[in-house]
Scaffold this motif. Sequence first.
Motif, PDB file in Angstrom:
ATOM      1  N   THR A   1       0.840  -1.195   0.000  1.00  0.00           N
ATOM      2  CA  THR A   1       0.000   0.000   0.000  1.00  0.00           C
ATOM      3  C   THR A   1       0.875   1.245   0.000  1.00  0.00           C
ATOM      4  OG1 THR A   1      -0.123  -0.064   2.424  1.00  0.00           O
ATOM      5  CG2 THR A   1      -1.899  -1.146   1.203  1.00  0.00           C
ATOM      6  N   ARG A   2       0.285   2.348  -0.426  1.00  0.00           N
ATOM      7  CA  ARG A   2       0.916   3.677  -0.423  1.00  0.00           C
ATOM      8  C   ARG A   2       1.986   3.837  -1.497  1.00  0.00           C
ATOM      9  NH1 ARG A   2       0.493   7.506   3.462  1.00  0.00           N
ATOM     10  NH2 ARG A   2      -0.353   5.928   4.881  1.00  0.00           N
ATOM     11  N   SER A   3       2.968   2.899  -1.592  1.00  0.00           N
ATOM     12  CA  SER A   3       4.015   3.018  -2.603  1.00  0.00           C
ATOM     13  C   SER A   3       4.595   1.642  -2.903  1.00  0.00           C
ATOM     14  CB  SER A   3       5.128   3.975  -2.152  1.00  0.00           C
ATOM     15  OG  SER A   3       5.897   3.401  -1.118  1.00  0.00           O
ATOM     16  N   SER A   4       5.211   1.529  -4.090  1.00  0.00           N
ATOM     17  CA  SER A   4       5.823   0.271  -4.489  1.00  0.00           C
ATOM     18  C   SER A   4       6.812   0.543  -5.613  1.00  0.00           C
ATOM     19  CB  SER A   4       4.743  -0.713  -4.970  1.00  0.00           C
ATOM     20  OG  SER A   4       5.274  -2.000  -5.192  1.00  0.00           O
ATOM     21  N   ASN A   5       7.967  -0.148  -5.583  1.00  0.00           N
ATOM     22  CA  ASN A   5       8.991   0.015  -6.608  1.00  0.00           C
ATOM     23  C   ASN A   5       8.966  -1.162  -7.573  1.00  0.00           C
ATOM     24  OD1 ASN A   5       9.671   2.207  -5.037  1.00  0.00           O
ATOM     25  ND2 ASN A   5      11.862   1.774  -5.023  1.00  0.00           N
ATOM     26  N   TRP A   6       8.995  -0.847  -8.881  1.00  0.00           N
ATOM     27  CA  TRP A   6       8.897  -1.877  -9.916  1.00  0.00           C
ATOM     28  C   TRP A   6       9.926  -1.649 -11.011  1.00  0.00           C
ATOM     29  CZ3 TRP A   6       5.306  -5.975 -10.372  1.00  0.00           C
ATOM     30  CH2 TRP A   6       4.443  -6.094  -9.270  1.00  0.00           C
ATOM     31  N   VAL A   7      10.412  -2.758 -11.566  1.00  0.00           N
ATOM     32  CA  VAL A   7      11.220  -2.690 -12.777  1.00  0.00           C
ATOM     33  C   VAL A   7      10.258  -2.564 -13.949  1.00  0.00           C
ATOM     34  CG1 VAL A   7      12.861  -3.902 -14.259  1.00  0.00           C
ATOM     35  CG2 VAL A   7      13.063  -4.063 -11.765  1.00  0.00           C
ATOM     36  N   CYS A   8      10.493  -1.562 -14.796  1.00  0.00           N
ATOM     37  CA  CYS A   8       9.568  -1.258 -15.878  1.00  0.00           C
ATOM     38  C   CYS A   8      10.302  -1.091 -17.202  1.00  0.00           C
ATOM     39  CB  CYS A   8       8.817   0.048 -15.597  1.00  0.00           C
ATOM     40  SG  CYS A   8       7.798   0.045 -14.109  1.00  0.00           S
ATOM     41  N   MET A   9       9.552  -1.274 -18.266  1.00  0.00           N
ATOM     42  CA  MET A   9       9.960  -0.833 -19.589  1.00  0.00           C
ATOM     43  C   MET A   9       9.169   0.430 -19.892  1.00  0.00           C
ATOM     44  SD  MET A   9      10.121  -4.422 -21.727  1.00  0.00           S
ATOM     45  CE  MET A   9      10.584  -3.584 -23.240  1.00  0.00           C
TER      46      MET A   9
ATOM     47  N   SER B   1      16.212   4.499 -10.806  1.00  0.00           N
ATOM     48  CA  SER B   1      17.500   4.106 -11.371  1.00  0.00           C
ATOM     49  C   SER B   1      17.745   4.872 -12.662  1.00  0.00           C
ATOM     50  CB  SER B   1      17.513   2.603 -11.665  1.00  0.00           C
ATOM     51  OG  SER B   1      16.629   2.311 -12.724  1.00  0.00           O
ATOM     52  N   PRO B   2      19.008   4.910 -13.116  1.00  0.00           N
ATOM     53  CA  PRO B   2      19.304   5.551 -14.397  1.00  0.00           C
ATOM     54  C   PRO B   2      18.544   4.874 -15.523  1.00  0.00           C
ATOM     55  CG  PRO B   2      21.324   5.122 -13.172  1.00  0.00           C
ATOM     56  CD  PRO B   2      20.220   4.426 -12.452  1.00  0.00           C
TER      57      PRO B   2
ATOM     58  N   ASN C   1      17.742   3.011 -18.861  1.00  0.00           N
ATOM     59  CA  ASN C   1      18.324   2.062 -19.815  1.00  0.00           C
ATOM     60  C   ASN C   1      17.162   1.275 -20.409  1.00  0.00           C
ATOM     61  OD1 ASN C   1      17.674   0.242 -17.721  1.00  0.00           O
ATOM     62  ND2 ASN C   1      19.727   0.432 -16.861  1.00  0.00           N
ATOM     63  N   GLU C   2      17.413   0.072 -20.883  1.00  0.00           N
ATOM     64  CA  GLU C   2      16.320  -0.705 -21.465  1.00  0.00           C
ATOM     65  C   GLU C   2      15.220  -0.956 -20.440  1.00  0.00           C
ATOM     66  OE1 GLU C   2      15.549  -5.023 -23.659  1.00  0.00           O
ATOM     67  OE2 GLU C   2      17.578  -4.396 -23.121  1.00  0.00           O
ATOM     68  N   GLN C   3      15.616  -1.175 -19.195  1.00  0.00           N
ATOM     69  CA  GLN C   3      14.670  -1.307 -18.105  1.00  0.00           C
ATOM     70  C   GLN C   3      15.083  -0.347 -17.004  1.00  0.00           C
ATOM     71  OE1 GLN C   3      14.523  -5.420 -16.931  1.00  0.00           O
ATOM     72  NE2 GLN C   3      13.844  -6.122 -18.931  1.00  0.00           N
ATOM     73  N   LEU C   4      14.112   0.209 -16.310  1.00  0.00           N
ATOM     74  CA  LEU C   4      14.425   1.142 -15.244  1.00  0.00           C
ATOM     75  C   LEU C   4      13.534   0.855 -14.041  1.00  0.00           C
ATOM     76  CD1 LEU C   4      12.679   4.510 -16.021  1.00  0.00           C
ATOM     77  CD2 LEU C   4      12.727   2.691 -17.700  1.00  0.00           C
ATOM     78  N   THR C   5      14.027   1.253 -12.876  1.00  0.00           N
ATOM     79  CA  THR C   5      13.256   1.086 -11.649  1.00  0.00           C
ATOM     80  C   THR C   5      12.424   2.337 -11.425  1.00  0.00           C
ATOM     81  OG1 THR C   5      14.957  -0.333 -10.693  1.00  0.00           O
ATOM     82  CG2 THR C   5      13.370   0.639  -9.176  1.00  0.00           C
ATOM     83  N   VAL C   6      11.147   2.132 -11.154  1.00  0.00           N
ATOM     84  CA  VAL C   6      10.207   3.236 -10.982  1.00  0.00           C
ATOM     85  C   VAL C   6       9.536   3.105  -9.622  1.00  0.00           C
ATOM     86  CG1 VAL C   6       8.094   4.308 -11.857  1.00  0.00           C
ATOM     87  CG2 VAL C   6       9.784   3.389 -13.460  1.00  0.00           C
ATOM     88  N   GLN C   7       9.460   4.232  -8.916  1.00  0.00           N
ATOM     89  CA  GLN C   7       8.721   4.269  -7.649  1.00  0.00           C
ATOM     90  C   GLN C   7       7.331   4.822  -7.912  1.00  0.00           C
ATOM     91  OE1 GLN C   7       9.654   7.235  -4.620  1.00  0.00           O
ATOM     92  NE2 GLN C   7       9.488   5.639  -3.045  1.00  0.00           N
ATOM     93  N   PHE C   8       6.342   4.020  -7.575  1.00  0.00           N
ATOM     94  CA  PHE C   8       4.954   4.451  -7.686  1.00  0.00           C
ATOM     95  C   PHE C   8       4.443   4.845  -6.299  1.00  0.00           C
ATOM     96  CE2 PHE C   8       5.409   1.471 -11.274  1.00  0.00           C
ATOM     97  CZ  PHE C   8       4.939   2.269 -12.310  1.00  0.00           C
ATOM     98  N   GLU C   9       3.728   5.959  -6.244  1.00  0.00           N
ATOM     99  CA  GLU C   9       3.035   6.379  -5.031  1.00  0.00           C
ATOM    100  C   GLU C   9       1.610   6.751  -5.414  1.00  0.00           C
ATOM    101  OE1 GLU C   9       5.530   9.610  -3.758  1.00  0.00           O
ATOM    102  OE2 GLU C   9       6.600   8.304  -2.339  1.00  0.00           O
ATOM    103  N   TRP C  10       0.668   6.524  -4.492  1.00  0.00           N
ATOM    104  CA  TRP C  10      -0.717   6.772  -4.860  1.00  0.00           C
ATOM    105  C   TRP C  10      -1.563   7.131  -3.653  1.00  0.00           C
ATOM    106  CZ3 TRP C  10       1.774   2.072  -5.108  1.00  0.00           C
ATOM    107  CH2 TRP C  10       1.367   1.090  -4.205  1.00  0.00           C
TER     108      TRP C  10
END
Length: 369
Positions: free
Chosen positions: A52-60, A87-88, A90-99
Amino acid sequence: HLLKPGSILLYNNTKVIPARLHLYRPTGARIELLCLNPAAQHLGWDEALNQTRSSNWVCMAGNARRWRDEALTLETGELRLTARKVSPENEQLTVQFEWEPAELNFSDVLERAGKMPIPPYLKREAETIDQQRYQTHYAQNAGSVAAPTAGLHFTPELWSQLDTAGIVRMELTLHVGAGTFRPVTAANMGGHNMHSEELQVNKDLLQQLVEHLQKPNRDQLPIICVGTTTLRSLESLYWIGAMLQENDDCLPSPKAFSPYDSEIQRGDSLPEPVEALSRIIRWLNSRNRLSEKAHTALMIAPGYRFRLADQLITNFHQPGSTLLLLVAAVVGDRWRELYQHALQHEYRFLSYGDSSLLHIHPDYKWKRA
């Protein structure tokens, strides 16, 4: 009519999540994010989707070059979603989602804001009907960003007919990643960076498989895998058991070329299939666990020797894919004949296409020397 009574039909019960998100820069430019897997390796899919609240995901990211360092936003109904790069790029990046509302979990967020990640070659936006069409009727455990499409051919009516015919159904869970469809661009398969996917190792399934393997008429009762993900999962179970040491804190993760390296380096020290699966059962029992997650990046290609699988139900795949390599490992050079037949008779290819039942050639099955 093609399957013998007493045969095992093994399928992948993973559920596709609406993992494609369209968020917006302050300028109004749209950025597409495809959530591939939780960024924290210690988190399983269930745990990550329940955050809940936030989560970090590897994304394209689509249009990634247009995304600077600003936060992306999306508002729909009462939901306000924000995405920031961690993260910097590249082909995949880490994204922090908050809601907000913060009490929603990430699964709720995706259900409200996400779209089904239909294959890009369809060249259209996901439609409401894709929520049904791009999902097997037996989907249960959420965590895939691509459907195990061989299972799309099965209906509740066909399930009932299989039960009546005495076919034994068993299930496992491998969460399918987008890398499943990543083309092989290297000059040879040894240069391909095979993706890793989360596999649930279930003691009940292992025990059922061991019991089946020990039947006197086992050779007349094949194990039939519904889809390439199921076949890779089943064969990965063997390699997890073969690599497992009694004192290991976690289950080993088969790498792309683990079978090929091991056969050369270990020779006759490789265990029989029953022993490999029994090792995992003993490991789970010693820790009072009914299941445990593992990861596999196993690549099945010509030269592989199948330990557990006997037959494969699969669609027709595109050239230059690891899926076509797997088909060639199953039937050998006959894959060209099969695909020529499909082309001549205008079979449909890829995810929403036609299917086939392939028998693994006896020469490609493992036998102790």
